[in-house]
Design a protein around this motif. Structure first.
Motif, PDB file in Angstrom:
ATOM      1  N   ALA A 282     -15.065  40.824 -27.874  1.00  0.00           N
ATOM      2  CA  ALA A 282     -15.029  39.714 -28.830  1.00  0.00           C
ATOM      3  C   ALA A 282     -14.473  38.431 -28.234  1.00  0.00           C
ATOM      4  O   ALA A 282     -14.846  37.337 -28.648  1.00  0.00           O
ATOM      5  N   ARG A 283     -13.570  38.551 -27.266  1.00  0.00           N
ATOM      6  CA  ARG A 283     -12.948  37.365 -26.681  1.00  0.00           C
ATOM      7  C   ARG A 283     -12.421  37.684 -25.288  1.00  0.00           C
ATOM      8  O   ARG A 283     -12.309  38.843 -24.902  1.00  0.00           O
ATOM      9  N   THR A 284     -12.116  36.620 -24.564  1.00  0.00           N
ATOM     10  CA  THR A 284     -11.553  36.739 -23.221  1.00  0.00           C
ATOM     11  C   THR A 284     -10.154  36.143 -23.228  1.00  0.00           C
ATOM     12  O   THR A 284      -9.892  35.153 -23.921  1.00  0.00           O
ATOM     13  N   TYR A 285      -9.251  36.744 -22.452  1.00  0.00           N
ATOM     14  CA  TYR A 285      -7.864  36.291 -22.391  1.00  0.00           C
ATOM     15  C   TYR A 285      -7.576  35.737 -20.998  1.00  0.00           C
ATOM     16  O   TYR A 285      -7.845  36.394 -19.990  1.00  0.00           O
ATOM     17  N   LEU A 286      -7.017  34.551 -20.970  1.00  0.00           N
ATOM     18  CA  LEU A 286      -6.562  33.940 -19.723  1.00  0.00           C
ATOM     19  C   LEU A 286      -5.038  33.959 -19.746  1.00  0.00           C
ATOM     20  O   LEU A 286      -4.410  33.308 -20.587  1.00  0.00           O
ATOM     21  N   ASP A 287      -4.432  34.704 -18.840  1.00  0.00           N
ATOM     22  CA  ASP A 287      -2.978  34.872 -18.815  1.00  0.00           C
ATOM     23  C   ASP A 287      -2.368  34.043 -17.690  1.00  0.00           C
ATOM     24  O   ASP A 287      -2.842  34.075 -16.549  1.00  0.00           O
ATOM     25  N   PHE A 288      -1.276  33.340 -18.039  1.00  0.00           N
ATOM     26  CA  PHE A 288      -0.609  32.462 -17.082  1.00  0.00           C
ATOM     27  C   PHE A 288       0.741  33.006 -16.637  1.00  0.00           C
ATOM     28  O   PHE A 288       1.382  32.408 -15.777  1.00  0.00           O
ATOM     29  N   ALA A 289       1.186  34.080 -17.252  1.00  0.00           N
ATOM     30  CA  ALA A 289       2.479  34.678 -16.880  1.00  0.00           C
ATOM     31  C   ALA A 289       2.249  36.088 -16.347  1.00  0.00           C
ATOM     32  O   ALA A 289       1.278  36.758 -16.715  1.00  0.00           O
ATOM     33  N   ARG A 290       3.142  36.545 -15.508  1.00  0.00           N
ATOM     34  CA  ARG A 290       3.047  37.898 -14.968  1.00  0.00           C
ATOM     35  C   ARG A 290       3.340  38.922 -16.055  1.00  0.00           C
ATOM     36  O   ARG A 290       4.024  38.626 -17.042  1.00  0.00           O
ATOM     37  N   ARG A 291       2.824  40.092 -15.890  1.00  0.00           N
ATOM     38  CA  ARG A 291       3.038  41.168 -16.853  1.00  0.00           C
ATOM     39  C   ARG A 291       4.540  41.376 -17.087  1.00  0.00           C
ATOM     40  O   ARG A 291       5.331  41.473 -16.144  1.00  0.00           O
ATOM     41  N   GLY A 292       4.917  41.416 -18.353  1.00  0.00           N
ATOM     42  CA  GLY A 292       6.316  41.587 -18.716  1.00  0.00           C
ATOM     43  C   GLY A 292       7.081  40.284 -18.867  1.00  0.00           C
ATOM     44  O   GLY A 292       8.224  40.283 -19.324  1.00  0.00           O
TER      45      GLY A 292
ATOM     46  N   GLY B 206       3.391  35.924 -28.182  1.00  0.00           N
ATOM     47  CA  GLY B 206       3.916  34.855 -27.348  1.00  0.00           C
ATOM     48  C   GLY B 206       3.100  33.612 -27.656  1.00  0.00           C
ATOM     49  O   GLY B 206       2.201  33.628 -28.506  1.00  0.00           O
ATOM     50  N   PRO B 207       3.354  32.503 -26.985  1.00  0.00           N
ATOM     51  CA  PRO B 207       2.571  31.292 -27.238  1.00  0.00           C
ATOM     52  C   PRO B 207       1.132  31.444 -26.739  1.00  0.00           C
ATOM     53  O   PRO B 207       0.900  31.985 -25.663  1.00  0.00           O
ATOM     54  N   PHE B 208       0.183  30.984 -27.542  1.00  0.00           N
ATOM     55  CA  PHE B 208      -1.210  31.026 -27.105  1.00  0.00           C
ATOM     56  C   PHE B 208      -1.957  29.828 -27.647  1.00  0.00           C
ATOM     57  O   PHE B 208      -1.540  29.185 -28.625  1.00  0.00           O
ATOM     58  N   ILE B 209      -3.044  29.506 -26.990  1.00  0.00           N
ATOM     59  CA  ILE B 209      -3.972  28.458 -27.427  1.00  0.00           C
ATOM     60  C   ILE B 209      -5.349  29.085 -27.507  1.00  0.00           C
ATOM     61  O   ILE B 209      -5.794  29.744 -26.557  1.00  0.00           O
ATOM     62  N   ASP B 210      -5.989  28.912 -28.643  1.00  0.00           N
ATOM     63  CA  ASP B 210      -7.374  29.360 -28.784  1.00  0.00           C
ATOM     64  C   ASP B 210      -8.260  28.209 -28.328  1.00  0.00           C
ATOM     65  O   ASP B 210      -8.266  27.140 -28.946  1.00  0.00           O
TER      66      ASP B 210
END
Length: 283
Positions: free
Chosen positions: A209-219, A261-265
Motif C-alpha cells: 500500500a505504501r513505501t517507507y523512507l527511514d532516516f534514522a537507524r533501527r532503534g 515517531g515523527p513522519f511526513i506523508d
C-alpha cells in the motif's frame, strides 16, 4: 535567467526601502519549467495552465497572504506556503503591504479553491521601484516556502531555486539552518506544521500500500516519510526508486505528523528533492 525559465530583472532596493542596502528583486517566468529544462516544451498540467494576464490593483491583504483585489476578486500566490509562525506571518504581511494600492499584473492558474480564490502569479509595482514578482520576492526574503499546496504539481519549480540564497544566509524561515531528519525532538515540536527537512535515506521499505523512507537507524528516533502507492509510482517515473534513493541526501517538505515517531506523508512528486549524489528530480 533563473533555473526553470525565470529572469532576474533588477537588483535595486526592496519596495519598502529607498536608497537602502541592495536586495534581490525577482521576476520569474509564468511558464512552468524545471531546472535544466528539456529541449522540448514541458507538458503543462491543467491545474498549472496560466490564463491571459490582466491588470489589477491590490486593495487589501487578507489572512495568510490572501490578495484582495480592487475588482472584488480574491487570489493566493501560486507556489507558496505561507509561514505558520506569528512573527514571520507578520513580516510577510508587512512585505506585501508595500504593494497595497499598487497596480498588479495577475496571471491566474487553474480553477477556484474551496474558498472561491484563484492561484495566481502577481507582478507588482510599488512607487518607483522595478516590477517585483510577489511570490519570488517573498521566497527570496525567507518569508515563504515554495510549495504546491493543494495542487498536485508545483507550477513554478524555479521558486525552489530561489530558496537557495535565503537558506544559505539563514534568513527568516531558514534561521538556524536546515532541520535535520534525525532531530526527533525538533521534528516533534513542528507537529501539524509544514516543514522542510534534510537528511540521508538509510532504508527504503516497499510495501503493497505504501513505501517507507527511514532516516534514522533501527532503534533510534527520526523522520520517516510515507509514500502512497500512486505517489511511489509517479516517483519511479521520474527515476526515483529504492535503488536510487537509498543512501541519498534529500530535502523533504510537508506537514509533520506524529505516530510512533515523527513522519511526513509525501504529498506529491515535488515534496522530495535529491540534493546530493544524484541529479535533481526532473519533470
Amino acid at each position: 535567467m533563473l533555473p526553470g525559465g525565470g529572469h532576474e530583472i533588477g537588483s535595486r532596493g526592496s519596495p519598502t526601502s529607498r536608497g537602502g542596502a541592495p536586495a534581490l528583486v525577482w521576476l520569474l517566468a509564468a511558464a512552468c519549467g524545471a531546472p535544466g529544462g528539456a529541449s522540448s516544451a514541458p507538458r503543462v498540467e491543467e491545474a498549472c495552465r496560466p490564463s491571459a494576464s490582466r491588470d489589477e490593483r491590490l486593495a487589501e491583504i487578507g489572512p495568510r497572504g490572501e490578495l484582495r483585489l480592487a475588482s472584488g476578486r480574491r487570489a493566493v500566490l501560486s507556489g507558496l506556503r505561507w509561514p505558520d509562525e506569528p512573527a514571520l506571518d507578520a513580516a510577510a504581511r508587512t512585505w506585501l503591504h508595500a504593494f497595497r494600492g499598487a497596480p498588479l499584473v495577475l496571471t491566474e492558474r487553474g480553477g477556484e479553491d474551496r474558498w472561491g480564490r484563484r492561484r495566481a502569479d502577481a507582478i507588482g509595482i510599488a512607487g518607483e521601484a522595478e516590477p517585483v514578482d510577489l511570490a519570488g520576492g517573498l521566497v527570496a526574503a525567507g518569508l515563504a516556502y515554495a510549495d504546491a499546496g493543494e495542487a498536485d504539481t508545483l507550477c513554478r519549480p524555479a521558486l525552489r531555486a530561489v530558496e537557495a540564497a535565503p537558506r544559505a544566509a539563514g534568513l527568516g524561515l531558514w534561521a538556524g539552518g536546515p532541520l535535520a531528519a534525525t532531530d526527533a525532538a525538533a521534528l516533534s515540536g513542528r507537529a501539524g506544521r509544514f516543514t522542510v527537512v534534510e537528511g540521508r535515506i538509510l532504508h527504503v521499505g516497499e510495501r503493497s500500500a505504501r513505501t517507507y523512507l527511514d532516516f534514522a537507524r533501527r532503534g533510534e528516533q527520526g523522520l520517516t516519510v510515507t509514500v502512497q502507492k500512486r505517489s511511489w509510482r509517479i516517483l519511479s517515473e521520474h527515476g526515483l526508486s529504492a535503488a536510487t534513493l537509498k543512501g541519498r541526501l534529500v530535502r523533504i517538505r510537508g506537514v509533520v505528523e506524529i505516530g510512533r515517531g515523527p513522519f511526513i506523508d509525501l504529498a506529491g512528486v515535488d515534496g522530495i528533492e535529491v540534493i546530493e549524489g544524484e541529479r535533481a528530480l526532473r519533470r
